[in-house]
Design a protein around this motif. Sequence first.
Motif, mmCIF file in Angstrom:
data_model
loop_
_atom_site.group_PDB
_atom_site.id
_atom_site.type_symbol
_atom_site.label_atom_id
_atom_site.label_comp_id
_atom_site.label_asym_id
_atom_site.label_seq_id
_atom_site.Cartn_x
_atom_site.Cartn_y
_atom_site.Cartn_z
ATOM 1 N N ASP A 3 -107.526 -86.314 16.920
ATOM 2 C CA ASP A 3 -108.166 -86.614 18.185
ATOM 3 C C ASP A 3 -108.148 -88.098 18.525
ATOM 4 N N PHE A 4 -107.562 -88.921 17.670
ATOM 5 C CA PHE A 4 -107.538 -90.349 17.933
ATOM 6 C C PHE A 4 -106.678 -90.623 19.167
ATOM 7 N N PRO A 5 -107.162 -91.466 20.109
ATOM 8 C CA PRO A 5 -106.439 -91.689 21.372
ATOM 9 C C PRO A 5 -105.271 -92.651 21.217
ATOM 10 N N TRP A 6 -104.215 -92.198 20.557
ATOM 11 C CA TRP A 6 -103.059 -93.076 20.331
ATOM 12 C C TRP A 6 -102.408 -93.494 21.634
ATOM 13 N N GLY A 7 -102.405 -92.598 22.634
ATOM 14 C CA GLY A 7 -101.809 -92.951 23.916
ATOM 15 C C GLY A 7 -102.525 -94.116 24.557
ATOM 16 N N THR A 8 -103.851 -94.110 24.487
ATOM 17 C CA THR A 8 -104.639 -95.209 25.049
ATOM 18 C C THR A 8 -104.360 -96.503 24.300
ATOM 19 N N LEU A 9 -104.322 -96.426 22.993
ATOM 20 C CA LEU A 9 -104.048 -97.605 22.180
ATOM 21 C C LEU A 9 -102.652 -98.153 22.478
ATOM 22 N N GLN A 10 -101.705 -97.269 22.726
ATOM 23 C CA GLN A 10 -100.353 -97.686 23.057
ATOM 24 C C GLN A 10 -100.336 -98.471 24.366
ATOM 25 N N GLN A 11 -101.176 -98.053 25.312
ATOM 26 C CA GLN A 11 -101.244 -98.764 26.590
ATOM 27 C C GLN A 11 -101.919 -100.122 26.445
ATOM 28 N N ILE A 12 -102.932 -100.191 25.590
ATOM 29 C CA ILE A 12 -103.681 -101.441 25.426
ATOM 30 C C ILE A 12 -102.896 -102.473 24.629
ATOM 31 N N ALA A 13 -102.270 -102.025 23.529
ATOM 32 C CA ALA A 13 -101.605 -102.964 22.621
ATOM 33 C C ALA A 13 -100.322 -102.361 22.074
ATOM 34 N N PRO A 14 -99.294 -102.209 22.931
ATOM 35 C CA PRO A 14 -98.060 -101.534 22.491
ATOM 36 C C PRO A 14 -97.353 -102.234 21.330
ATOM 37 N N ASP A 15 -97.335 -103.563 21.334
ATOM 38 C CA ASP A 15 -96.650 -104.277 20.253
ATOM 39 C C ASP A 15 -97.346 -104.072 18.917
ATOM 40 N N GLN A 16 -98.664 -104.116 18.940
ATOM 41 C CA GLN A 16 -99.427 -103.919 17.701
ATOM 42 C C GLN A 16 -99.270 -102.492 17.172
ATOM 43 N N VAL A 17 -99.250 -101.529 18.082
ATOM 44 C CA VAL A 17 -99.061 -100.143 17.664
ATOM 45 C C VAL A 17 -97.683 -99.973 17.029
ATOM 46 N N ARG A 18 -96.668 -100.591 17.614
ATOM 47 C CA ARG A 18 -95.315 -100.502 17.042
ATOM 48 C C ARG A 18 -95.282 -101.102 15.637
ATOM 49 N N ASP A 19 -95.995 -102.214 15.455
ATOM 50 C CA ASP A 19 -96.049 -102.831 14.124
ATOM 51 C C ASP A 19 -96.712 -101.891 13.116
ATOM 52 N N ILE A 20 -97.813 -101.270 13.532
ATOM 53 C CA ILE A 20 -98.529 -100.348 12.642
ATOM 54 C C ILE A 20 -97.639 -99.171 12.262
ATOM 55 N N VAL A 21 -96.973 -98.606 13.281
ATOM 56 C CA VAL A 21 -96.084 -97.468 13.030
ATOM 57 C C VAL A 21 -94.967 -97.851 12.069
ATOM 58 N N CYS A 22 -94.362 -99.012 12.296
ATOM 59 C CA CYS A 22 -93.261 -99.450 11.450
ATOM 60 C C CYS A 22 -93.724 -99.655 10.007
ATOM 61 N N ARG A 23 -94.872 -100.278 9.818
ATOM 62 C CA ARG A 23 -95.380 -100.496 8.458
ATOM 63 C C ARG A 23 -95.696 -99.165 7.767
ATOM 64 N N ALA A 24 -96.296 -98.236 8.524
ATOM 65 C CA ALA A 24 -96.621 -96.935 7.940
ATOM 66 C C ALA A 24 -95.350 -96.194 7.540
ATOM 67 N N MET A 25 -94.330 -96.244 8.388
ATOM 68 C CA MET A 25 -93.069 -95.570 8.085
ATOM 69 C C MET A 25 -92.392 -96.192 6.860
ATOM 70 N N VAL A 26 -92.458 -97.517 6.760
ATOM 71 C CA VAL A 26 -91.878 -98.192 5.591
ATOM 72 C C VAL A 26 -92.600 -97.750 4.326
ATOM 73 N N MET A 27 -93.927 -97.738 4.358
ATOM 74 C CA MET A 27 -94.680 -97.305 3.177
ATOM 75 C C MET A 27 -94.370 -95.856 2.813
ATOM 76 N N ASP A 28 -94.306 -95.002 3.812
ATOM 77 C CA ASP A 28 -94.034 -93.577 3.580
ATOM 78 C C ASP A 28 -92.681 -93.384 2.898
ATOM 79 N N HIS A 29 -91.644 -94.008 3.445
ATOM 80 C CA HIS A 29 -90.297 -93.811 2.904
ATOM 81 C C HIS A 29 -90.102 -94.521 1.579
ATOM 82 N N VAL A 30 -90.705 -95.683 1.409
ATOM 83 C CA VAL A 30 -90.609 -96.350 0.104
ATOM 84 C C VAL A 30 -91.313 -95.502 -0.953
ATOM 85 N N GLY A 31 -92.438 -94.907 -0.582
ATOM 86 C CA GLY A 31 -93.157 -94.043 -1.515
ATOM 87 C C GLY A 31 -92.338 -92.836 -1.939
ATOM 88 N N THR A 32 -91.426 -92.409 -1.074
ATOM 89 C CA THR A 32 -90.594 -91.239 -1.364
ATOM 90 C C THR A 32 -89.311 -91.597 -2.104
#
Length: 340
Positions: A3-32
């Motif tokens: 239920d977290f409003p990711w769409g709203t967060l994307q509108q408020i701070a798109p660059d920061q959201v992209r950074d968060i997504v990229c870091r999470a994806m890096v951690m996920d794939h490195v973990g695998t």
Amino acid sequence: MNDFPWGTLQQIAPDQVRDIVCRAMVMDHVGTTAPIGRRMLSGYLGLPEREVRAAADALRDEGLLIYQPTGMMLSPEGQAMLPQVRALCRAFSGANDLEAQLSRALGIEHVTVVPGDADASRGVLRECGRAAAQRLRQMVKGGMTVAISGGSTMYELARLMTPGPANVMVVPARGGFGTSTAIQADSVAEELARNMKATCKLCHLPDGLNAHALEEMQKLPDIAETIRLMRSADIVVHGIGRADEMSRRRGMTARQQEELAALGAQGEALGDFFDEQGAIVQSNPSVSTELRTRNPGARTLWAAAGSRKTMAILAAARHQPPHSLVIDEAAARQMIKHLT
């Protein structure tokens, strides 16, 4: 998280959201896939190497990632955060929405979608196996019998399983075929039992025996006991194969393969071949089908991965939906396209 409003967060701070997504994806794939280099990770993620480098450097500075000569790996702190990171990745990828759509469209009680495409990354296949192992742990209870087939995804499930409840019996769900012994049903059942701390009974029969030969083999006490357990299994776990690939693995002649294709076969499960609408177009001799392995009251868990298996999974699910399905994101998205 859903239920977290990711769409709203994307509108408020798109660059920061992209950074968060990229870091999470890096951690996920490195973990695998650790240890892994930045260039290879960039290819897996489909992101520019400079973005992967920036995300990895930031994670290293936070003490979550370690650089070694062999590649990147998670620190103990990063490893501890991995379940939460993967939940973030699921939210970012829309996996939860995909699960709900597939559950409604196909009448499946429980669907798990793993981010990524197993056709592009072996690590995604491993994560499908891990997710299937987690689902099996939720399903199995003490005193149950679990029948499991062979295949690459089933092998990953068995390898990543952890100890379960007491007095569980594991048996193969089908006979053996093909050339790789590690992913034969007997081998997978044995690995699953070892990691679950369960008891195991093996079959030692090839798939493809006709009814008369199977009847004769049942006169052997050990075989008869395994078949009895297979027939009464409480949980049946198996993968789904493409019809063309499974016909080759089963040693069909070129003419037989052409005839099967002409029938519109798309998927295969436990010896049965299905067309796009889910009808059985051919049922080959199999330990499971000939001996009616499945108990009508058994719970079913399927796991399959890779966008190339989209139509195979749909064909099998249209014939008889499983109680639980584990697939990767690439297959899930293609399935939704075909269903809408």
